[in-house]
Design an enzyme around this catalytic site. Structure first.
Site, short mmCIF file in Angstrom:
data_model
loop_
_atom_site.label_atom_id
_atom_site.label_comp_id
_atom_site.label_asym_id
_atom_site.label_seq_id
_atom_site.Cartn_x
_atom_site.Cartn_y
_atom_site.Cartn_z
N ASN A 109 3.40 -14.40 28.41
CA ASN A 109 3.03 -15.28 27.29
C ASN A 109 1.52 -15.48 27.22
OD1 ASN A 109 5.75 -15.42 27.10
ND2 ASN A 109 5.94 -17.57 27.72
N THR A 154 -18.02 -15.43 -19.08
CA THR A 154 -17.01 -16.40 -18.68
C THR A 154 -15.80 -16.09 -19.57
OG1 THR A 154 -17.63 -18.08 -20.30
CG2 THR A 154 -18.75 -18.19 -18.18
N HIS A 155 -14.64 -16.29 -19.06
CA HIS A 155 -13.42 -15.94 -19.81
C HIS A 155 -13.42 -14.48 -20.25
CE1 HIS A 155 -12.81 -20.34 -20.22
NE2 HIS A 155 -14.12 -20.34 -20.41
N SER A 276 -6.62 13.40 -13.27
CA SER A 276 -5.20 13.31 -13.65
C SER A 276 -4.57 14.69 -13.55
CB SER A 276 -5.10 12.77 -15.08
OG SER A 276 -3.86 13.18 -15.66
N LYS A 282 -9.69 13.05 -17.52
CA LYS A 282 -9.70 11.77 -16.83
C LYS A 282 -10.57 11.74 -15.57
CE LYS A 282 -7.74 8.46 -17.66
NZ LYS A 282 -6.34 8.05 -17.45
N ASN A 284 -10.67 8.77 -12.83
CA ASN A 284 -10.04 7.48 -12.59
C ASN A 284 -10.65 6.76 -11.37
OD1 ASN A 284 -8.21 7.77 -14.72
ND2 ASN A 284 -6.84 9.01 -13.44
N GLU A 289 -9.23 0.76 -7.41
CA GLU A 289 -7.88 0.22 -7.67
C GLU A 289 -7.13 -0.02 -6.37
OE1 GLU A 289 -6.46 2.03 -11.87
OE2 GLU A 289 -6.99 3.50 -10.37
N TYR A 316 6.10 -20.86 23.66
CA TYR A 316 6.24 -19.47 23.23
C TYR A 316 7.64 -19.22 22.71
CZ TYR A 316 6.58 -14.41 23.13
OH TYR A 316 6.79 -13.12 22.71
N GLN A 321 5.98 -12.44 18.51
CA GLN A 321 5.69 -11.02 18.61
C GLN A 321 5.39 -10.41 17.23
OE1 GLN A 321 7.96 -8.48 21.41
NE2 GLN A 321 8.79 -7.47 19.60
N LYS A 324 1.63 -9.32 15.66
CA LYS A 324 0.78 -8.16 15.90
C LYS A 324 0.72 -7.17 14.75
CE LYS A 324 2.33 -8.44 19.96
NZ LYS A 324 2.29 -9.92 20.02
N1 ARG Z 1 5.92 -8.48 23.38
C1 ARG Z 1 5.79 -9.88 23.52
C2 ARG Z 1 4.97 -10.46 22.37
O1 ARG Z 1 4.31 -9.72 21.74
C3 ARG Z 1 5.11 -10.18 24.82
C4 ARG Z 1 5.48 -11.49 25.38
C5 ARG Z 1 6.86 -11.50 25.83
N2 ARG Z 1 7.17 -12.74 26.48
C6 ARG Z 1 8.43 -13.10 26.65
N3 ARG Z 1 8.61 -14.21 27.23
N4 ARG Z 1 9.43 -12.38 26.20
O2 ARG Z 1 5.00 -11.63 22.08
#
Ligand code: ARG
Length: 460
Positions: A109, A154-155, A276, A282, A284, A289, A316, A321, A324
Protein backbone atom coordinates in the site's frame (compact mmCIF):
# COMPACT_ATOMS: atom_id res chain seq x y z
CA UNK A 1 4.72 -15.98 -7.39
CA UNK A 2 2.67 -14.26 -4.67
CA UNK A 3 3.67 -12.05 -1.79
CA UNK A 4 1.01 -13.77 0.32
CA UNK A 5 -0.61 -17.21 0.54
CA UNK A 6 -0.07 -18.74 3.97
CA UNK A 7 -3.63 -18.39 5.16
CA UNK A 8 -5.18 -19.74 1.95
CA UNK A 9 -6.05 -23.35 1.30
CA UNK A 10 -6.68 -22.96 -2.38
CA UNK A 11 -5.04 -20.85 -5.05
CA UNK A 12 -6.85 -17.92 -6.67
CA UNK A 13 -8.79 -18.82 -9.77
CA UNK A 14 -7.38 -17.96 -13.13
CA UNK A 15 -10.39 -15.75 -13.72
CA UNK A 16 -9.69 -13.73 -10.60
CA UNK A 17 -5.99 -13.51 -11.37
CA UNK A 18 -6.65 -12.16 -14.82
CA UNK A 19 -9.26 -9.79 -13.45
CA UNK A 20 -7.13 -8.32 -10.72
CA UNK A 21 -3.62 -8.24 -12.15
CA UNK A 22 -2.03 -4.85 -12.70
CA UNK A 23 1.35 -5.86 -14.10
CA UNK A 24 0.13 -5.26 -17.65
CA UNK A 25 0.08 -1.53 -16.87
CA UNK A 26 1.91 -0.87 -13.60
CA UNK A 27 5.10 -2.21 -15.21
CA UNK A 28 5.71 1.44 -15.96
CA UNK A 29 6.46 1.89 -12.28
CA UNK A 30 9.31 -0.61 -12.34
CA UNK A 31 12.14 1.92 -12.25
CA UNK A 32 10.44 3.77 -9.38
CA UNK A 33 9.79 0.49 -7.56
CA UNK A 34 13.46 -0.39 -7.76
CA UNK A 35 14.66 3.00 -6.51
CA UNK A 36 12.20 2.76 -3.64
CA UNK A 37 13.26 -0.79 -2.86
CA UNK A 38 16.94 0.14 -2.81
CA UNK A 39 16.19 2.95 -0.38
CA UNK A 40 14.14 0.52 1.70
CA UNK A 41 17.03 -1.98 1.79
CA UNK A 42 19.31 0.76 3.12
CA UNK A 43 16.68 1.68 5.69
CA UNK A 44 16.47 -1.98 6.77
CA UNK A 45 20.22 -2.04 7.22
CA UNK A 46 20.08 1.04 9.42
CA UNK A 47 17.26 -0.62 11.36
CA UNK A 48 19.45 -3.66 11.98
CA UNK A 49 17.38 -6.04 9.86
CA UNK A 50 19.98 -6.45 7.11
CA UNK A 51 23.75 -6.72 7.41
CA UNK A 52 25.91 -4.48 5.27
CA UNK A 53 26.70 -7.42 2.99
CA UNK A 54 23.03 -8.37 2.64
CA UNK A 55 22.06 -4.83 1.81
CA UNK A 56 24.84 -4.65 -0.78
CA UNK A 57 23.68 -7.89 -2.38
CA UNK A 58 20.06 -6.69 -2.57
CA UNK A 59 20.89 -3.22 -3.88
CA UNK A 60 23.18 -4.67 -6.53
CA UNK A 61 20.64 -7.28 -7.58
CA UNK A 62 17.96 -4.57 -7.86
CA UNK A 63 20.31 -2.55 -10.04
CA UNK A 64 20.74 -5.56 -12.32
CA UNK A 65 16.98 -5.93 -12.59
CA UNK A 66 16.67 -2.27 -13.55
CA UNK A 67 19.26 -2.79 -16.31
CA UNK A 68 17.56 -5.96 -17.55
CA UNK A 69 14.21 -4.21 -17.64
CA UNK A 70 15.62 -1.78 -20.18
CA UNK A 71 16.18 -4.69 -22.59
CA UNK A 72 13.34 -5.82 -24.84
CA UNK A 73 11.40 -8.89 -23.80
CA UNK A 74 11.92 -8.38 -20.07
CA UNK A 75 8.24 -8.70 -19.27
CA UNK A 76 7.51 -11.52 -21.72
CA UNK A 77 5.58 -14.30 -20.05
CA UNK A 78 5.57 -12.59 -16.64
CA UNK A 79 2.37 -13.54 -14.82
CA UNK A 80 2.92 -11.70 -11.55
CA UNK A 81 0.10 -9.95 -9.77
CA UNK A 82 1.75 -6.56 -10.04
CA UNK A 83 5.10 -4.88 -10.60
CA UNK A 84 6.01 -5.06 -6.90
CA UNK A 85 5.60 -8.83 -6.98
CA UNK A 86 7.60 -9.12 -10.18
CA UNK A 87 10.53 -7.24 -8.65
CA UNK A 88 10.60 -9.54 -5.64
CA UNK A 89 10.41 -12.63 -7.87
CA UNK A 90 13.35 -11.39 -9.94
CA UNK A 91 15.19 -10.53 -6.75
CA UNK A 92 14.70 -14.07 -5.48
CA UNK A 93 16.14 -15.42 -8.73
CA UNK A 94 19.27 -13.39 -8.06
CA UNK A 95 19.60 -13.22 -4.29
CA UNK A 96 17.74 -16.35 -3.19
CA UNK A 97 16.01 -16.42 0.20
CA UNK A 98 17.52 -13.08 1.13
CA UNK A 99 14.84 -11.50 -1.11
CA UNK A 100 12.35 -12.65 1.53
CA UNK A 101 13.65 -9.92 3.85
CA UNK A 102 12.80 -7.10 1.49
CA UNK A 103 9.21 -6.84 2.64
CA UNK A 104 10.10 -6.56 6.31
CA UNK A 105 7.78 -3.90 7.67
CA UNK A 106 6.80 -2.73 4.21
CA UNK A 107 3.36 -2.93 2.64
CA UNK A 108 2.47 -2.69 -1.00
CA UNK A 109 0.00 0.00 0.00
CA UNK A 110 2.79 2.44 0.84
CA UNK A 111 4.95 1.04 -1.93
CA UNK A 112 2.43 1.75 -4.65
CA UNK A 113 1.91 5.23 -3.26
CA UNK A 114 5.67 5.81 -3.25
CA UNK A 115 6.16 4.45 -6.76
CA UNK A 116 3.31 6.47 -8.19
CA UNK A 117 4.61 9.63 -6.55
CA UNK A 118 8.15 9.05 -7.84
CA UNK A 119 6.90 8.34 -11.34
CA UNK A 120 4.54 11.28 -11.34
CA UNK A 121 7.15 13.76 -10.13
CA UNK A 122 9.39 12.79 -13.00
CA UNK A 123 6.57 12.95 -15.56
CA UNK A 124 5.49 16.36 -14.32
CA UNK A 125 9.04 17.63 -14.81
CA UNK A 126 8.88 16.52 -18.46
CA UNK A 127 5.52 18.22 -18.93
CA UNK A 128 6.86 21.44 -17.46
CA UNK A 129 9.71 21.34 -19.97
CA UNK A 130 7.27 20.73 -22.83
CA UNK A 131 5.08 23.59 -21.65
CA UNK A 132 8.06 25.92 -21.46
CA UNK A 133 9.08 24.90 -24.98
CA UNK A 134 5.57 25.62 -26.24
CA UNK A 135 5.58 29.01 -24.52
CA UNK A 136 8.89 29.76 -26.23
CA UNK A 137 7.39 28.81 -29.58
CA UNK A 138 4.42 31.12 -29.01
CA UNK A 139 6.75 34.00 -28.22
CA UNK A 140 8.72 33.27 -31.38
CA UNK A 141 5.51 33.15 -33.44
CA UNK A 142 4.48 36.47 -31.88
CA UNK A 143 7.82 38.08 -32.72
CA UNK A 144 7.60 36.94 -36.33
CA UNK A 145 4.61 39.28 -36.84
CA UNK A 146 5.08 42.01 -34.22
CA UNK A 147 2.75 44.55 -35.90
CA UNK A 148 0.09 42.25 -37.32
CA UNK A 149 -3.43 43.13 -36.23
CA UNK A 150 -6.50 40.97 -36.19
CA UNK A 151 -10.04 41.33 -34.96
CA UNK A 152 -10.45 39.94 -31.46
CA UNK A 153 -13.77 38.20 -30.95
CA UNK A 154 -16.44 37.99 -28.34
CA UNK A 155 -19.31 35.63 -29.11
CA UNK A 156 -17.23 34.73 -32.20
CA UNK A 157 -18.16 38.15 -33.60
CA UNK A 158 -15.53 40.71 -34.48
CA UNK A 159 -15.20 42.88 -31.40
CA UNK A 160 -12.05 45.00 -31.21
CA UNK A 161 -8.73 44.97 -33.01
CA UNK A 162 -5.75 43.46 -31.19
CA UNK A 163 -2.13 42.88 -32.03
CA UNK A 164 -1.18 39.33 -33.01
CA UNK A 165 1.42 39.15 -30.21
CA UNK A 166 -1.25 40.27 -27.76
CA UNK A 167 -3.48 37.42 -28.86
CA UNK A 168 -0.67 34.87 -28.50
CA UNK A 169 0.34 36.26 -25.12
CA UNK A 170 -3.13 35.37 -23.88
CA UNK A 171 -2.24 31.72 -24.47
CA UNK A 172 1.19 32.29 -22.99
CA UNK A 173 -0.53 33.34 -19.75
CA UNK A 174 -2.72 30.23 -19.75
CA UNK A 175 0.26 27.95 -20.25
CA UNK A 176 2.25 29.86 -17.68
CA UNK A 177 -0.47 29.18 -15.12
CA UNK A 178 -0.50 25.54 -16.23
CA UNK A 179 3.22 25.38 -15.55
CA UNK A 180 2.63 26.72 -12.05
CA UNK A 181 -0.27 24.35 -11.46
CA UNK A 182 1.97 21.46 -12.48
CA UNK A 183 4.63 22.72 -10.07
CA UNK A 184 2.01 22.66 -7.31
CA UNK A 185 0.96 19.14 -8.34
CA UNK A 186 4.59 18.09 -8.19
CA UNK A 187 4.83 19.48 -4.66
CA UNK A 188 1.62 17.65 -3.73
CA UNK A 189 3.29 14.40 -4.77
CA UNK A 190 6.38 15.34 -2.78
CA UNK A 191 5.59 13.72 0.56
CA UNK A 192 7.32 10.39 1.23
CA UNK A 193 4.97 7.61 2.47
CA UNK A 194 7.37 4.73 3.31
CA UNK A 195 7.28 3.84 6.99
CA UNK A 196 3.49 4.10 7.03
CA UNK A 197 3.15 0.33 6.86
CA UNK A 198 -0.14 -1.01 5.59
CA UNK A 199 -2.00 1.74 7.46
CA UNK A 200 -0.77 1.98 11.05
CA UNK A 201 2.90 2.88 10.70
CA UNK A 202 5.85 0.51 10.58
CA UNK A 203 6.79 -1.48 13.69
CA UNK A 204 10.47 -1.19 12.79
CA UNK A 205 12.81 1.72 13.58
CA UNK A 206 12.83 3.11 10.05
CA UNK A 207 14.56 6.45 9.46
CA UNK A 208 11.91 7.95 7.22
CA UNK A 209 13.65 11.29 6.79
CA UNK A 210 16.74 9.58 5.44
CA UNK A 211 14.64 7.68 2.86
CA UNK A 212 13.02 10.94 1.81
CA UNK A 213 16.42 12.57 1.33
CA UNK A 214 17.71 9.65 -0.72
CA UNK A 215 14.69 9.66 -3.01
CA UNK A 216 14.50 13.43 -3.40
CA UNK A 217 11.24 14.02 -1.54
CA UNK A 218 10.55 17.36 0.12
CA UNK A 219 8.76 16.08 3.20
CA UNK A 220 7.18 13.07 4.92
CA UNK A 221 3.54 12.08 4.88
CA UNK A 222 2.27 13.00 8.33
CA UNK A 223 -0.29 10.31 9.02
CA UNK A 224 0.02 6.63 8.12
CA UNK A 225 -3.70 6.19 7.47
CA UNK A 226 -3.79 9.22 5.24
CA UNK A 227 -0.71 7.92 3.44
CA UNK A 228 -2.42 4.62 2.69
CA UNK A 229 -5.65 6.15 1.44
CA UNK A 230 -4.55 9.38 -0.22
CA UNK A 231 -4.64 9.86 -3.97
CA UNK A 232 -5.14 13.63 -3.88
CA UNK A 233 -1.77 14.06 -5.53
CA UNK A 234 -3.01 12.04 -8.50
CA UNK A 235 -6.12 14.19 -8.76
CA UNK A 236 -4.03 17.34 -8.46
CA UNK A 237 -2.02 16.24 -11.44
CA UNK A 238 -5.12 15.24 -13.43
CA UNK A 239 -6.68 18.60 -12.65
CA UNK A 240 -3.58 20.43 -13.86
CA UNK A 241 -3.47 18.18 -16.94
CA UNK A 242 -7.15 18.88 -17.64
CA UNK A 243 -6.65 22.62 -17.59
CA UNK A 244 -3.58 22.43 -19.80
CA UNK A 245 -5.58 20.28 -22.23
CA UNK A 246 -8.47 22.71 -22.03
CA UNK A 247 -6.15 25.54 -23.06
CA UNK A 248 -4.63 23.45 -25.82
CA UNK A 249 -8.09 22.58 -27.12
CA UNK A 250 -9.11 26.24 -27.23
CA UNK A 251 -5.96 27.14 -29.09
CA UNK A 252 -6.62 24.25 -31.46
CA UNK A 253 -10.17 25.45 -32.06
CA UNK A 254 -8.98 28.99 -32.81
CA UNK A 255 -6.40 27.81 -35.28
CA UNK A 256 -8.74 25.34 -36.96
CA UNK A 257 -11.01 28.31 -37.63
CA UNK A 258 -8.24 30.74 -38.53
CA UNK A 259 -6.72 28.32 -41.03
CA UNK A 260 -10.04 27.65 -42.80
CA UNK A 261 -10.68 29.09 -46.24
CA UNK A 262 -13.37 31.30 -44.73
CA UNK A 263 -10.79 33.02 -42.55
CA UNK A 264 -7.52 32.46 -44.41
CA UNK A 265 -5.56 33.99 -41.55
CA UNK A 266 -3.23 31.15 -40.77
CA UNK A 267 -1.46 28.64 -42.97
CA UNK A 268 -0.69 25.32 -41.30
CA UNK A 269 2.36 23.45 -42.58
CA UNK A 270 2.01 20.41 -44.80
CA UNK A 271 3.90 18.42 -42.19
CA UNK A 272 1.11 18.72 -39.63
CA UNK A 273 -1.96 18.49 -41.86
CA UNK A 274 -3.48 15.72 -43.88
CA UNK A 275 -5.42 15.21 -47.07
CA UNK A 276 -8.64 13.50 -48.01
CA UNK A 277 -8.83 10.06 -49.58
CA UNK A 278 -11.54 11.34 -51.88
CA UNK A 279 -11.32 15.11 -52.23
CA UNK A 280 -7.99 16.00 -53.81
CA UNK A 281 -8.02 19.66 -52.79
CA UNK A 282 -8.36 19.12 -49.05
CA UNK A 283 -5.79 20.12 -46.45
CA UNK A 284 -7.23 19.20 -43.11
CA UNK A 285 -6.15 20.36 -39.64
CA UNK A 286 -6.18 16.85 -38.15
CA UNK A 287 -3.34 17.50 -35.72
CA UNK A 288 -5.28 20.33 -34.09
CA UNK A 289 -8.55 18.40 -34.21
CA UNK A 290 -6.92 15.53 -32.36
CA UNK A 291 -5.53 17.91 -29.75
CA UNK A 292 -9.03 19.32 -29.33
CA UNK A 293 -10.51 15.83 -29.17
CA UNK A 294 -8.01 14.41 -26.72
CA UNK A 295 -8.96 17.07 -24.19
CA UNK A 296 -12.14 15.08 -23.57
CA UNK A 297 -10.09 12.01 -22.88
CA UNK A 298 -8.01 13.67 -20.15
CA UNK A 299 -11.10 15.22 -18.61
CA UNK A 300 -12.58 11.71 -18.63
CA UNK A 301 -9.59 10.38 -16.71
CA UNK A 302 -10.04 13.04 -14.06
CA UNK A 303 -13.75 12.37 -13.67
CA UNK A 304 -13.12 8.63 -13.68
CA UNK A 305 -10.66 8.78 -10.81
CA UNK A 306 -12.72 11.19 -8.71
CA UNK A 307 -15.66 8.86 -9.14
CA UNK A 308 -13.52 5.87 -8.17
CA UNK A 309 -12.26 7.50 -4.97
CA UNK A 310 -15.55 9.04 -3.90
CA UNK A 311 -16.95 7.37 -0.80
CA UNK A 312 -14.10 4.87 -0.34
CA UNK A 313 -13.74 3.84 3.28
CA UNK A 314 -10.45 4.35 5.04
CA UNK A 315 -7.77 3.36 4.13
CA UNK A 316 -6.41 1.42 1.13
CA UNK A 317 -8.94 -0.30 -1.10
CA UNK A 318 -8.17 -2.22 -4.22
CA UNK A 319 -10.36 0.23 -6.17
CA UNK A 320 -7.36 2.51 -5.97
CA UNK A 321 -5.46 0.34 -8.41
CA UNK A 322 -7.67 2.00 -11.01
CA UNK A 323 -5.70 5.23 -10.60
CA UNK A 324 -2.78 4.10 -12.69
CA UNK A 325 -4.28 3.66 -16.14
CA UNK A 326 -5.99 7.02 -15.77
CA UNK A 327 -2.72 8.68 -14.78
CA UNK A 328 -0.69 6.98 -17.48
CA UNK A 329 -3.17 7.78 -20.21
CA UNK A 330 -3.59 11.39 -19.13
CA UNK A 331 0.14 11.89 -18.89
CA UNK A 332 0.84 10.32 -22.30
CA UNK A 333 -1.94 12.32 -23.89
CA UNK A 334 -0.85 15.62 -22.37
CA UNK A 335 2.76 15.04 -23.40
CA UNK A 336 1.81 14.17 -26.98
CA UNK A 337 -0.54 17.14 -27.30
CA UNK A 338 2.03 19.59 -25.96
CA UNK A 339 4.60 18.35 -28.45
CA UNK A 340 2.15 18.32 -31.35
CA UNK A 341 0.89 21.82 -30.65
CA UNK A 342 4.42 23.11 -30.46
CA UNK A 343 5.21 21.59 -33.86
CA UNK A 344 2.09 23.24 -35.29
CA UNK A 345 3.06 26.61 -33.80
CA UNK A 346 6.63 26.37 -35.04
CA UNK A 347 5.52 25.76 -38.61
CA UNK A 348 2.43 28.00 -38.86
CA UNK A 349 2.45 31.12 -41.01
CA UNK A 350 0.21 34.12 -40.46
CA UNK A 351 -1.29 36.09 -43.33
CA UNK A 352 -1.19 39.60 -41.81
CA UNK A 353 -2.87 41.19 -44.85
CA UNK A 354 -5.90 38.98 -44.40
CA UNK A 355 -6.16 39.58 -40.65
CA UNK A 356 -5.79 43.34 -41.11
CA UNK A 357 -8.40 43.28 -43.88
CA UNK A 358 -10.77 41.39 -41.58
CA UNK A 359 -10.31 44.17 -39.04
CA UNK A 360 -10.86 46.92 -41.60
CA UNK A 361 -13.98 45.34 -43.09
CA UNK A 362 -15.89 45.43 -39.83
CA UNK A 363 -16.66 47.91 -37.11
CA UNK A 364 -13.97 46.84 -34.65
CA UNK A 365 -13.15 50.57 -34.36
CA UNK A 366 -16.55 51.43 -32.91
CA UNK A 367 -15.36 51.29 -29.31
CA UNK A 368 -12.30 53.38 -30.16
CA UNK A 369 -14.58 56.11 -31.53
CA UNK A 370 -16.95 55.94 -28.58
CA UNK A 371 -14.07 56.23 -26.14
CA UNK A 372 -12.65 59.17 -28.08
CA UNK A 373 -15.99 60.92 -27.75
CA UNK A 374 -16.00 60.14 -24.04
CA UNK A 375 -12.48 61.56 -23.68
CA UNK A 376 -13.72 64.77 -25.33
CA UNK A 377 -16.44 65.10 -22.70
CA UNK A 378 -19.43 63.38 -24.32
CA UNK A 379 -21.23 61.16 -21.77
CA UNK A 380 -20.42 57.56 -22.69
CA UNK A 381 -24.06 56.59 -23.07
CA UNK A 382 -24.52 59.31 -25.67
CA UNK A 383 -21.23 58.35 -27.35
CA UNK A 384 -22.36 54.72 -27.49
CA UNK A 385 -25.65 55.72 -29.12
CA UNK A 386 -23.97 58.05 -31.61
CA UNK A 387 -21.47 55.45 -32.78
CA UNK A 388 -24.21 52.83 -32.84
CA UNK A 389 -26.16 55.05 -35.22
CA UNK A 390 -23.06 55.60 -37.30
CA UNK A 391 -22.66 51.84 -37.61
CA UNK A 392 -26.33 51.41 -38.50
CA UNK A 393 -26.12 54.12 -41.14
CA UNK A 394 -22.97 52.54 -42.57
CA UNK A 395 -24.59 49.13 -42.78
CA UNK A 396 -27.59 50.66 -44.56
CA UNK A 397 -25.50 52.57 -47.06
CA UNK A 398 -22.87 49.86 -47.51
CA UNK A 399 -20.04 51.94 -46.11
CA UNK A 400 -16.97 50.69 -44.32
CA UNK A 401 -15.33 52.72 -41.53
CA UNK A 402 -12.61 53.95 -43.89
CA UNK A 403 -15.25 55.41 -46.21
CA UNK A 404 -16.05 58.16 -43.70
CA UNK A 405 -14.13 61.41 -44.17
CA UNK A 406 -13.61 63.78 -41.23
CA UNK A 407 -16.15 66.10 -42.83
CA UNK A 408 -18.76 63.40 -43.32
CA UNK A 409 -18.25 62.32 -39.73
CA UNK A 410 -18.71 65.87 -38.40
CA UNK A 411 -21.79 66.26 -40.59
CA UNK A 412 -23.21 63.05 -39.13
CA UNK A 413 -22.92 64.42 -35.59
CA UNK A 414 -21.18 67.60 -34.41
CA UNK A 415 -19.65 65.74 -31.46
CA UNK A 416 -17.22 64.05 -33.89
CA UNK A 417 -14.10 66.22 -33.94
CA UNK A 418 -12.06 66.03 -37.17
CA UNK A 419 -9.08 64.30 -35.53
CA UNK A 420 -11.34 61.44 -34.44
CA UNK A 421 -11.56 60.21 -38.06
CA UNK A 422 -8.05 58.86 -37.57
CA UNK A 423 -9.59 56.25 -35.29
CA UNK A 424 -11.52 54.77 -38.19
CA UNK A 425 -8.33 52.85 -38.88
CA UNK A 426 -7.96 49.92 -36.45
CA UNK A 427 -4.20 50.36 -36.01
CA UNK A 428 -4.85 53.87 -34.63
CA UNK A 429 -7.35 52.74 -32.02
CA UNK A 430 -4.81 50.21 -30.77
CA UNK A 431 -2.52 53.05 -29.79
CA UNK A 432 -5.03 54.29 -27.22
CA UNK A 433 -4.73 50.97 -25.31
CA UNK A 434 -1.33 51.40 -23.74
CA UNK A 435 -2.71 50.53 -20.33
CA UNK A 436 -0.80 47.65 -18.65
CA UNK A 437 -2.30 44.42 -19.95
CA UNK A 438 -3.78 46.24 -22.97
CA UNK A 439 -3.09 45.76 -26.65
CA UNK A 440 -1.27 49.06 -27.28
CA UNK A 441 1.98 48.51 -29.21
CA UNK A 442 4.25 49.69 -26.39
CA UNK A 443 2.30 47.71 -23.77
CA UNK A 444 2.54 44.60 -25.92
CA UNK A 445 6.26 45.05 -26.60
CA UNK A 446 6.82 45.35 -22.85
CA UNK A 447 4.59 42.34 -22.19
CA UNK A 448 6.56 40.28 -24.70
CA UNK A 449 9.84 41.15 -22.99
CA UNK A 450 8.35 40.49 -19.60
CA UNK A 451 6.96 37.14 -20.73
CA UNK A 452 10.35 36.14 -22.12
CA UNK A 453 11.93 37.06 -18.80
CA UNK A 454 9.40 34.99 -16.86
CA UNK A 455 9.97 32.07 -19.19
CA UNK A 456 13.72 32.26 -18.59
CA UNK A 457 13.11 32.35 -14.85
CA UNK A 458 11.20 29.09 -15.01
CA UNK A 459 14.66 27.71 -15.61
CA UNK A 460 13.67 24.68 -17.66
N1 ARG B 1 -1.54 -3.28 -7.54
C1 ARG B 1 -1.95 -2.63 -6.35
C2 ARG B 1 -2.38 -1.19 -6.64
O1 ARG B 1 -2.04 -0.72 -7.66
C3 ARG B 1 -0.81 -2.62 -5.39
C4 ARG B 1 -1.24 -2.59 -3.97
C5 ARG B 1 -1.86 -3.84 -3.60
N2 ARG B 1 -2.17 -3.84 -2.19
C6 ARG B 1 -3.04 -4.72 -1.70
N3 ARG B 1 -3.24 -4.65 -0.46
N4 ARG B 1 -3.67 -5.57 -2.47
O2 ARG B 1 -3.07 -0.55 -5.89
Amino acid sequence: MKLWGGRFERAPSELFERFSESLSFDRRLLEADIRGSQAWARALERAGILTVAERETLVRALEEIAAEARQPGFFDGAADEDVHTLVIRKLREKAGELAGKMHTGRSRNEQVSLDTRLWLRQEIGHHQNRLAALMGSLLALARRYPDAILPGFTHLRRAQAVLWPHYLLAYFEMFFRDWQRLAAARRAAGAMPLGSGALAGSGLPIDRAQIARELGFDELTRNSMDAASDRDFALDFLHAACLAMLHLSRLAEDWILYSSEEFGWLELADEVTSGSSLMPQKKNPDALELVRGKCGRVLGSYVSLVATLKGLPMTYNRDMQEDKERLFDASDTLGACLEMTRAVADSARLNPERTAEAARQSWVVATDLAEALARSGVPFERAHTLVGRLVLESLRSGRRPADWTPEALAAFAPEFAPEMARLLRPEEGLKTREIPGGTGPAAVAAALDEAARRLRELGT
